[in-house]
Design an enzyme around this catalytic site. Structure first.
Site, PDB file in Angstrom:
ATOM      1  N   GLU A 191       4.078   3.188   8.460  1.00 35.88           N
ATOM      2  CA  GLU A 191       5.507   3.360   8.041  1.00 35.88           C
ATOM      3  C   GLU A 191       5.665   4.709   7.217  1.00 35.88           C
ATOM      4  O   GLU A 191       6.773   5.096   6.870  1.00 35.88           O
ATOM      5  CB  GLU A 191       5.665   2.245   6.784  1.00 35.88           C
ATOM      6  CG  GLU A 191       4.954   2.118   5.729  1.00 35.88           C
ATOM      7  CD  GLU A 191       3.769   1.426   5.847  1.00 35.88           C
ATOM      8  OE1 GLU A 191       3.176   1.187   4.761  1.00 35.88           O
ATOM      9  OE2 GLU A 191       3.065   1.457   6.781  1.00 35.88           O
ATOM     10  N   HIS A 230      -1.366   3.183   7.532  1.00 31.77           N
ATOM     11  CA  HIS A 230       0.313   2.882   7.199  1.00 31.77           C
ATOM     12  C   HIS A 230       1.157   3.572   8.125  1.00 31.77           C
ATOM     13  O   HIS A 230       1.474   4.870   7.762  1.00 31.77           O
ATOM     14  CB  HIS A 230       0.354   3.062   5.669  1.00 31.77           C
ATOM     15  CG  HIS A 230      -0.217   2.145   4.758  1.00 31.77           C
ATOM     16  ND1 HIS A 230       0.235   1.190   4.251  1.00 31.77           N
ATOM     17  CD2 HIS A 230      -1.515   2.540   4.095  1.00 31.77           C
ATOM     18  CE1 HIS A 230      -0.432   0.674   3.300  1.00 31.77           C
ATOM     19  NE2 HIS A 230      -1.568   1.295   3.430  1.00 31.77           N
ATOM     20  N   CYS A 268      -2.695  -2.424   7.084  1.00 32.57           N
ATOM     21  CA  CYS A 268      -3.777  -2.258   6.236  1.00 32.57           C
ATOM     22  C   CYS A 268      -4.453  -3.567   5.926  1.00 32.57           C
ATOM     23  O   CYS A 268      -5.244  -4.234   6.563  1.00 32.57           O
ATOM     24  CB  CYS A 268      -3.091  -1.668   4.877  1.00 32.57           C
ATOM     25  SG  CYS A 268      -4.313  -0.729   3.865  1.00 32.57           S
TER      26      CYS A 268
END
Length: 360
Positions: free
Chosen positions: A337, A335, A207
């Site tokens: 994750e 993102h 990001c």
């Protein structure tokens, strides 16, 4: 919690009894009680809690401290947890298939202590312990697949300048620059990215980390010394990162960002395609600013490849350096994750840890 008192050499059930009594005083009557303990409990503890807390004996279940967190579901299932839950809720279901989970846990157990890498997460929120917890867990997940222990340090990007970047980061096998908002610590992130690029340290930008990757490349490779994000500079003549068109007129800053899962088309033959093993992916987003397409041709000609874009080609989602020029250098506007799971790690993290392990 069922504590063990070494002085009397016994476990004590009173804390659990008092906790349940407090709940019952609020009108909450538990059906199942999970006992947190460091060592196996004696049968008398189960019987006592069952009696004084008014729950069935098999609804009192042990949860012992484990060397691997992800063993917990297996241990609970060994104690018939799911069977008891289904019975108490009046539900029926197939027996859980935990084969994949068991294999994952066994894989974790067999990682050799000497097989390890060190990773730096260089961000601005490092003083808040859980700020990057999803990134930390994603790195651990990737370590499981790559059969390596991942040791992680948080590095405050505000402390990094050109004069000390090598001293602070030279001991790490990989570097992650995660997301965030605001201009605090930005210059340290840019110095970090420059170091990872020039020293060929495996690198992942997320990001804001992706946006600063573009800024760093524009400044230090294209020579646009005032290149910046429009979020941080209103006077830059080279805003390589701009606010999204859909965000320009938004006044209320609550849940109005570009949020949620969006598709991304991967460039054939790119590092991104190799990592994902797919030509189209979906990842979750949370941002207001985007890559300025006016600089796309110049940046690509200089070597920063746009390897992932939105289906209509309007939004750059992934940038990377060609694998032949760097062991692993990639950044995404999304993102990754947020979709990582211990038994299904996020591909970008798998690639980062693999590269770090191979370069080490």
């Amino acid at each position: 919690l069922v504590p063990f008192l070494s002085g009397s050499d016994e476990h004590k059930s009173k804390p659990t009894q008092h906790s349940v009594k407090e709940l019952q005083g609020m009108g909450i009557n538990p059906n199942i009680i999970i006992l947190r303990c460091d060592e196996p409990l004696e049968e008398s503890i189960f019987n006592k809690i069952s009696l004084f807390c008014n729950v069935k004996r098999d609804c009192v279940i042990e949860n012992i401290t484990l060397p691997v967190l992800y063993e917990a579901p297996l241990m609970l299932e060994k104690n018939n947890f799911s069977t008891v839950v289904l019975r108490e809720l009046g539900l029926t279901a197939k027996s859980p298939d935990l084969k994949e989970w068991e294999e994952m846990v066994e894989n974790i157990r067999t990682i050799k202590p000497e097989d390890k890498i060190k990773v730096a997460i260089v961000g601005k929120y490092v003083k808040l312990e859980d700020s990057y917890i999803s990134v930390v867990e994603s790195l651990q997940h990737a370590g499981f697949v790559n059969k390596v222990k991942v040791e992680i340090d948080m590095v405050d990007s505000e402390t990094i300048v050109a004069e000390n970047v090598k001293e602070k980061l030279s001991k790490y096998d990989a570097i992650v620059v995660p997301g965030g908002f605001g201009n605090r610590g930005i210059e340290g992130m840019i110095e970090t990215i420059k170091y990872a690029r020039e020293e060929k340290v495996p690198f992942l930008g997320i990001c804001l980390g992706m946006q600063m990757t573009v800024v760093e490349y524009a400044r230090n490779v294209l020579g646009l010394k005032d290149a910046n994000s429009a979020e941080f500079s209103k006077t830059s003549e080279n805003p390589v990162i701009l606010i999204m068109e859909t965000q320009k007129d938004i006044k209320k800053k609550g849940g109005t960002m570009r949020l949620g899962s969006y598709p991304c088309v991967i460039k054939t033959g790119s590092l991104a395609e190799e990592v994902y093993g797919a030509s189209k992916i979906d990842e979750r987003h949370r941002h207001r600013f985007e890559y300025n397409n006016k600089y796309k041709e110049r940046l690509e000609n200089a070597g920063l490849i746009c390897s992932g874009v939105s289906p209509d080609g309007s939004l750059v989602e992934i940038v990377e350096l060609e694998p032949k020029t760097h062991p692993y250098f990639i950044a995404g506007q999304f993102h990754p994750e947020l979709k990582s799971r211990p038994n299904r790690p996020a591909p970008l993290f798998i690639g980062l840890v693999r590269a770090a392990k191979n370069v080490k």
